[in-house]
Design an enzyme around this catalytic site. Structure first.
Site, short mmCIF file in Angstrom:
data_model
loop_
_atom_site.label_atom_id
_atom_site.label_comp_id
_atom_site.label_asym_id
_atom_site.label_seq_id
_atom_site.Cartn_x
_atom_site.Cartn_y
_atom_site.Cartn_z
N SER A 95 45.78 30.15 43.97
CA SER A 95 45.41 31.54 44.27
C SER A 95 45.09 32.29 42.97
O SER A 95 44.13 31.96 42.29
CB SER A 95 46.51 32.21 45.09
OG SER A 95 46.09 33.45 45.58
N GLN A 253 37.76 33.07 48.09
CA GLN A 253 39.18 32.72 48.00
C GLN A 253 40.09 33.85 48.50
O GLN A 253 41.18 33.60 49.00
CB GLN A 253 39.50 32.37 46.54
CG GLN A 253 40.91 31.92 46.26
CD GLN A 253 41.51 32.71 45.12
OE1 GLN A 253 41.70 33.92 45.24
NE2 GLN A 253 41.79 32.03 44.03
#
Length: 316
Positions: A95, A253
């Site tokens: 992340s 993302q």
């Protein structure tokens, strides 16, 4: 000969005091923390070193803080003859860790990485009103079972898989009601545990669209260079190097699934990686690596003692 990938941790690895021993020991680390403080116009290093914990845990602080520790470790190693470009075949980050990886690999300047993560943290926090979103960790079930239950629990709301962290460890995200319905379905399906997570927003799901839009704007204004080694990207679980594709994948993302299991498996099979080296705070990714690829060596470097042990091991 070892073939290494450097990995960079994500949110949840933060802890008060992180980076302080690095700053006390290495000028390179002090320089990184000072540059991040200056880029953000705040004394983030003081929050990292001294707390309070609730301030460090804020997404807008935790994200640049974790990146700063990871880059500090990278630069400490480089100053001791262990430059990323010469010793890693790939980088990957969980992340927000993708920004750490890309900064370490030369795609972003340190100041830009810090500012981008500040924006990202604020945008993710503001995307969904407090109390409307939730996340939960599901232990003991395979990815397909969790995905199916999340879809069934949606019924007009958002619920999906946010993180495929390791076999038997999947995180779901979405509207609070849908996540709670999914928890009950997954308990009935045999989950060992289905635990609501103490997070401030439902990350990596479609509810984060406003944050993705904010990152698209922010990333359009930042200079990006090809990384010195490829990034194994979260949303595609394969290596990419083109700056425009990296920009696009970083936007995707925000709402997309972190495909960490697949990413590690790609590196250790097709990528030929024999050693996974986690750079930064905590040992979360090394723990996941042992579950994903038990035969692959995994080590964490986040303290001066870790640095010394790693360099000593290279000379053995």
């Amino acid at each position: 000969m070892a073939k290494r990938a450097f990995t960079f941790p994500g949110q949840g690895s933060q802890a008060v005091g992180m980076g302080k021993d690095l700053a006390d020991t290495y000028q390179e680390a002090r320089n990184v923390f000072a540059e991040v403080d200056e880029a953000l116009g705040q004394k983030l290093s003081a929050i990292m070193f001294e707390g309070p914990e609730d301030l460090l845990r804020l997404t807008e602080n935790a994200q640049p803080a974790l990146m700063a520790v990871s880059v500090a470790v990278t630069r400490v190693l480089a100053a001791r003859g262990f430059a990323l470009a010469d010793h890693a075949a790939y980088v990957a980050g969980h992340s927000l860790g993708e920004y750490s990886a890309l900064c370490a690999a030369g795609t972003f300047s340190l100041g830009d990485a810090a500012r981008l993560l500040k924006i990202r943290g604020q945008a993710m926090q503001q995307a969904v009103p407090v109390g409307q979103g939730a996340m939960a960790a599901i232990l003991g079930l395979d990815l397909e079972t969790v995905m199916s239950a999340a879809a069934d629990a949606g019924v007009g709301e958002i619920c999906g898989v946010a993180n495929d962290n390791a076999p038997g460890q999947v995180v779901i995200s979405g509207h609070v009601g849908a996540v709670n319905r999914a928890i009950e379905l997954l308990k009935a399906a045999g989950a060992k545990r289905a635990l609501p997570l103490p997070v401030s927003a439902p990350f990596h799901c479609a509810l984060m669209r406003p944050a993705a839009d904010a990152m698209e704007e922010a990333l359009s204004k930042v200079a990006m260079h090809a990384p010195v080694v490829p990034l194994v990207a979260n949303v595609v679980a394969k290596p990419i190097s083109d700056p425009e594709e990296i920009r696009r994948r970083l936007i995707e993302q925000v709402t997309g699934m972190v495909r960490w299991t697949e990413s590690v498996r790609w590196m250790t099979t097709e990528g030929g990686v024999t050693d996974l080296v986690e750079l930064g705070a905590g040992k979360v990714l090394s723990g996941l690596a042992k579950r994903i690829s038990p035969d692959t060596a995994a080590v964490s470097i986040g303290t001066p003692a870790d640095v010394d042990a790693f360099i000593a091991g290279l000379g053995a």
